[in-house]
Design an enzyme around this catalytic site. Structure first.
Site, PDB file in Angstrom:
ATOM      1  N   GLY A   1      52.339  69.113  54.297  1.00  0.00           N
ATOM      2  CA  GLY A   1      52.085  70.414  53.544  1.00  0.00           C
ATOM      3  C   GLY A   1      51.998  69.781  52.323  1.00  0.00           C
TER       4      GLY A   1
ATOM      5  N   GLY B   1      17.009  61.151  60.767  1.00  0.00           N
ATOM      6  CA  GLY B   1      18.118  60.812  61.184  1.00  0.00           C
ATOM      7  C   GLY B   1      17.752  61.318  62.499  1.00  0.00           C
TER       8      GLY B   1
ATOM      9  N   PRO C   1      15.677  58.370  54.753  1.00  0.00           N
ATOM     10  CG  PRO C   1      14.797  58.372  52.388  1.00  0.00           C
ATOM     11  CD  PRO C   1      14.779  57.624  53.355  1.00  0.00           C
TER      12      PRO C   1
ATOM     13  CG  LEU D   1      17.078  53.818  63.637  1.00  0.00           C
ATOM     14  CD1 LEU D   1      15.629  52.984  63.836  1.00  0.00           C
ATOM     15  CD2 LEU D   1      18.067  53.590  64.530  1.00  0.00           C
ATOM     16  CB  THR D   2      19.413  56.070  58.747  1.00  0.00           C
ATOM     17  OG1 THR D   2      19.893  56.233  60.131  1.00  0.00           O
ATOM     18  CG2 THR D   2      19.251  57.593  58.398  1.00  0.00           C
TER      19      THR D   2
ATOM     20  NE  ARG E   1      34.840  52.245  64.052  1.00  0.00           N
ATOM     21  CZ  ARG E   1      33.845  52.943  63.925  1.00  0.00           C
ATOM     22  NH1 ARG E   1      33.153  52.191  63.795  1.00  0.00           N
ATOM     23  NH2 ARG E   1      33.842  54.224  62.689  1.00  0.00           N
TER      24      ARG E   1
ATOM     25  CD  GLN F   1      60.636  77.385  69.572  1.00  0.00           C
ATOM     26  OE1 GLN F   1      60.016  78.822  68.976  1.00  0.00           O
ATOM     27  NE2 GLN F   1      61.760  77.644  69.911  1.00  0.00           N
TER      28      GLN F   1
ATOM     29  CD  GLU G   1      25.760  53.997  64.210  1.00  0.00           C
ATOM     30  OE1 GLU G   1      24.791  54.084  64.371  1.00  0.00           O
ATOM     31  OE2 GLU G   1      26.183  52.800  63.693  1.00  0.00           O
TER      32      GLU G   1
END
Length: 385
Positions: free
Chosen positions: A340, A138, A135, A132-133, A91, A280, A364
């Site tokens: 588990g 951010g 170091p 854009l970002t 994605r 349960q 984002e």
């Protein structure tokens, strides 16, 4: 019997076209699924699947013209769910290519830029990234230090970017830089002298995806490379909102896959002579996961309908990104406990999804930033500074 992943029969709220898109993407991911654990283990993004993603109309999915698919916001959301049910890296590729790089050109580019780049990007023959970002910038992009200065008819760009998806395989980069007139966007060929993309390794999350450090050392581009419709931070923020919308849907794929994995396992795993699904505490976990998934589905569908009506607001996108990502992480982690000790084995997906989602909750816009976006909307007071 009600589908365990659709307790409210939300399929009934989808059109035939929307269901068809969902089923086509689900079919592709089912074919890829056996390879995903190996891609994750080897930190490999399968570029060989890009033509098939393009064939299904997943690149720049919601944009019209210039060879773009022109599909609806809900169709895009459903596709994002199915891709992320495989792996967040799948994605993420579609999001970086379409919601960031193509969005920047489609929304802010000139007619010439749109004609030059968008058809190839929709076809998957031109790959883009979004710089854009930095170091040290951010969550506060206004603090970026990358600078573009005029030199005759050209622009010369110097600076650094970090966590830039797809950069090492991209043909072009959308680079946001400070100028004497404020922040501006530029289309930069990645083979330009002085442009260097270095994949970030090793990673504990999003391993089947590509993120890079960028260095721009006297990178020269012509005046025609500037995005004429982008002035200030509103330019990149508009693209980020498109990506955040897709995330609000996509993370539900990771949540659904984790939940269904736990449900299947609980029916098959015997302890004390009974399937653990009969206990349960296990049923409580499954019920809690199903409730969270259903609430997320309702939220995403509402966002999609608002977007299609042209009424989706930034704070609503923040609500969706924040709430659904949090829910997805909780479901993935809970699903791992049902499995588990076997849950740490690569053959089972929940822990891989949980690890990936730690990146998704950060990029984002972090949880904190989206919380403050909502806080500003509720109080009228900006608490960012």
């Amino acid at each position: 019997m009600t589908c365990p992943a659709d307790l409210l029969d939300l399929d009934d709220q989808l059109s035939d076209a929307e269901l068809r898109v969902r089923d086509e993407v689900r079919g592709l991911v089912d074919q890829l699924r056996p390879s995903i654990p190996e891609w994750y283990e080897k930190a490999y993004f399968p570029t060989e699947i890009i033509p098939e993603l393009a064939r299904l109309g997943l690149l720049g999915m919601v944009y019209d013209g210039y060879g773009c698919p022109g599909r609806s916001a809900v169709e895009y959301g459903l596709a994002a769910v199915e891709l992320e049910a495989g792996d967040s890296g799948l994605r993420t590729f579609v999001s970086v290519q379409g919601s960031l790089a193509m969005s920047a050109i489609h929304t802010h580019g000139s007619e010439e830029q749109k004609r030059q780049y968008l058809p190839g990007m929709a076809a998957g023959t031109i790959i883009g990234c979004f710089g854009l970002t930095e170091p040290n910038a951010g969550s506060d992009p206004a603090g970026m230090t990358t600078f573009a200065r005029r030199d005759g008819d050209d622009w010369v760009i110097n600076g650094a970017k970090r966590w830039i998806g797809l950069a090492s395989i991209a043909h072009l980069a959308i680079i946001w830089a400070q100028t004497e007139d404020g922040v501006r966007g530029f289309i930069v060929p990645t083979d330009a002298p002085g442009f260097t993309a270095t994949p970030i390794t090793p990673k504990l999350s999003l391993r089947a995806s590509i993120q890079c450090d960028l260095e721009l050392a006297d990178v020269r581009v012509p005046a025609a490379a500037r995005l004429p419709g982008a002035a200030g931070l509103r330019g990149p923020f508009a693209c980020l909102n498109d990506a955040r919308y897709g995330i609000a849907w996509g993370v539900l794929g990771a949540a659904r896959d984790s939940y269904l994995s736990a449900l299947r396992y609980s029916r098959e795993r015997l302890q004390f002579g009974r399937p653990i699904a009969s206990f349960q505490l296990t049923q409580e976990k499954l019920a809690r996961m199903a409730i969270g998934l259903t609430q997320g589905q309702l939220l995403a569908l509402r966002l999609g309908r608002l977007k299609e009506a042209g009424r989706l607001e930034p704070q609503q996108i923040s609500l969706g990104k924040l709430a659904n990502t949090r829910t997805a992480i909780e479901i993935a982690r809970e699903a791992r406990t049902v499995l588990g000790g076997n849950g740490v084995a690569a053959e089972h997906s929940p822990l891989r999804h949980a690890n990936n989602l730690e990146s998704v909750r950060t990029y984002e816009g972090t949880d904190e930033i989206h919380t403050l976006v909502l806080g500003r909307h509720l109080t009228g007071i900006a608490a960012f500074r």
